[in-house]
Design an enzyme around this catalytic site. Structure first.
Site, PDB file in Angstrom:
ATOM      1  N   HIS A 145      -3.890   2.574  -6.175  1.00  0.00           N
ATOM      2  CA  HIS A 145      -5.154   2.064  -5.623  1.00  0.00           C
ATOM      3  C   HIS A 145      -6.290   2.259  -6.637  1.00  0.00           C
ATOM      4  O   HIS A 145      -7.296   2.901  -6.351  1.00  0.00           O
ATOM      5  CB  HIS A 145      -5.485   2.751  -4.299  1.00  0.00           C
ATOM      6  CG  HIS A 145      -6.443   1.959  -3.444  1.00  0.00           C
ATOM      7  ND1 HIS A 145      -6.458   2.049  -2.076  1.00  0.00           N
ATOM      8  CD2 HIS A 145      -7.418   1.068  -3.770  1.00  0.00           C
ATOM      9  CE1 HIS A 145      -7.393   1.242  -1.585  1.00  0.00           C
ATOM     10  NE2 HIS A 145      -7.987   0.640  -2.603  1.00  0.00           N
ATOM     11  N   ARG A 198      -5.446  -4.685   1.176  1.00  0.00           N
ATOM     12  CA  ARG A 198      -5.146  -3.459   1.900  1.00  0.00           C
ATOM     13  C   ARG A 198      -3.647  -3.429   2.172  1.00  0.00           C
ATOM     14  O   ARG A 198      -3.017  -4.479   2.379  1.00  0.00           O
ATOM     15  CB  ARG A 198      -5.915  -3.406   3.233  1.00  0.00           C
ATOM     16  CG  ARG A 198      -7.363  -2.996   3.092  1.00  0.00           C
ATOM     17  CD  ARG A 198      -7.476  -1.518   2.744  1.00  0.00           C
ATOM     18  NE  ARG A 198      -8.846  -1.034   2.686  1.00  0.00           N
ATOM     19  CZ  ARG A 198      -9.575  -0.982   1.582  1.00  0.00           C
ATOM     20  NH1 ARG A 198      -9.076  -1.425   0.439  1.00  0.00           N
ATOM     21  NH2 ARG A 198     -10.809  -0.489   1.615  1.00  0.00           N
ATOM     22  N   GLU A 201      -1.173   5.263   2.259  1.00  0.00           N
ATOM     23  CA  GLU A 201      -1.569   5.901   0.998  1.00  0.00           C
ATOM     24  C   GLU A 201      -1.890   7.379   1.207  1.00  0.00           C
ATOM     25  O   GLU A 201      -2.474   7.741   2.230  1.00  0.00           O
ATOM     26  CB  GLU A 201      -2.789   5.175   0.422  1.00  0.00           C
ATOM     27  CG  GLU A 201      -2.499   3.744   0.050  1.00  0.00           C
ATOM     28  CD  GLU A 201      -3.732   3.014  -0.490  1.00  0.00           C
ATOM     29  OE1 GLU A 201      -4.797   3.661  -0.662  1.00  0.00           O
ATOM     30  OE2 GLU A 201      -3.635   1.805  -0.715  1.00  0.00           O
TER      31      GLU A 201
END
Length: 308
Positions: A274, A227, A256
């Site tokens: 991602h 993360r 993000e």
């Protein structure tokens, strides 16, 4: 079934939305009137959006949160538990693809593959220039932060490169021969590449800070498929700009889809949107498991893959 039994929170993949709408007449929380939201029993969300206290306030009858993704730190699990709401995620089905992506990042950032591609496209090779020498992956020392399902899958793959693997977990595993290191700073100091596969959340926030990056050193690389919150991004940018680490391969970021602008022009950084689990096969398996959790809860009052 009441058409407000299942509610969607946040943006989900179109295929999953279509199935939830078809099978459960599910709608997005923002589309529901207060009285409809008050009847919802199951919320489906993602690891990016999550269900937080403000959502729970609108969903007083909620019983279960079904998360599309293995990470669930965006959901306020503690508050959900306080209110008697159970939570699930989609483990296992994305392990292989995330591990594949992590190994790809290790190879790319150490060998400079993306940077070399840009070198060719800019015409620099044709003009007689020579790209900088890269670093060897085979035989390198790999430190893995978080030797869970994904971390172990990464380790198994990198064994094929003849690497020396060590790891940091809160507790040492008894089923592996890799060296367990008690703190991340020491692990970084003894690694050529530090791979992050730890769970997100408050317990791992900024686990990789300036001290860890300094321990990794000017010949060390950082790879993050965990993360974005696990890394202090300001400290990472500063370390890269000062040459205090050799480079970074990043699939996740703190805010993000926004990426620190200072990273965008750097050839010593590989940036991915991602996409660790972003294959047709894995996203299908994740959607299937998400729907199986919804069905199991509504039919049997249980989740197939509960967290905690």
């Amino acid at each position: 079934m009441d058409d407000s039994t299942v509610v969607m929170v946040g943006t989900l993949r179109p295929e999953l939305v279509a199935r939830l709408e078809r099978e459960y007449a599910a709608r997005e929380l923002g589309q529901l009137a207060a009285e409809e939201a008050a009847r919802a029993r199951v919320a489906v969300t993602s690891g990016v959006w999550g269900v937080r206290a403000e959502h729970l306030d609108r969903l007083p009858a909620l019983e279960a949160i079904v998360n599309f993704g293995v990470g669930y730190d965006a959901t306020d699990v503690a508050e959900a538990a306080r209110r008697g709401v159970v939570v699930s995620n989609t483990p296992d089905v994305l392990t292989d693809c995330v591990a594949d992506a992590a190994v790809g990042l290790v190879i790319d950032v150490m060998r400079g593959l993306s940077a070399a591609d840009r070198f060719v496209r800019r015409g620099e090779w044709a003009s007689g220039r020579t790209p900088a020498l890269a670093r060897r992956v085979s035989g390198s020392r790999v430190g893995i932060v978080g030797l869970g399902r994904i971390g172990l899958a990464i380790a198994r793959r990198l064994e094929g490169f003849g690497t020396t693997i060590s790891y940091h977990n809160r507790r040492a595993r008894t089923d592996v021969s890799y060296a367990h290191v008690r703190d991340v700073e020491t692990l970084a100091r003894d690694s050529d590449v530090l791979v992050l596969a730890a769970a997100g959340g408050d317990g791992s926030r900024h686990l990789v800070d300036a001290a860890v990056l300094d321990a990794l050193g000017p010949r060390g690389f950082l790879v993050n498929v965990a993360r974005g919150s696990v890394v202090d991004e300001d400290a990472l940018v500063a370390a890269l700009e000062a040459g205090r680490i050799a480079g970074a391969g990043l699939d996740v970021f703190a805010a993000e889809p926004h990426v620190p602008s200072a990273l965008l022009g750097r050839d010593d950084v590989v940036l991915l949107p991602h996409l660790g689990s972003a294959t047709v096969e894995t996203r299908q398996a994740m959607a299937d498991l998400t729907l199986a959790n919804v069905a199991a809860y509504l039919d049997e009052g249980r989740l197939l893959t509960p967290v905690g």
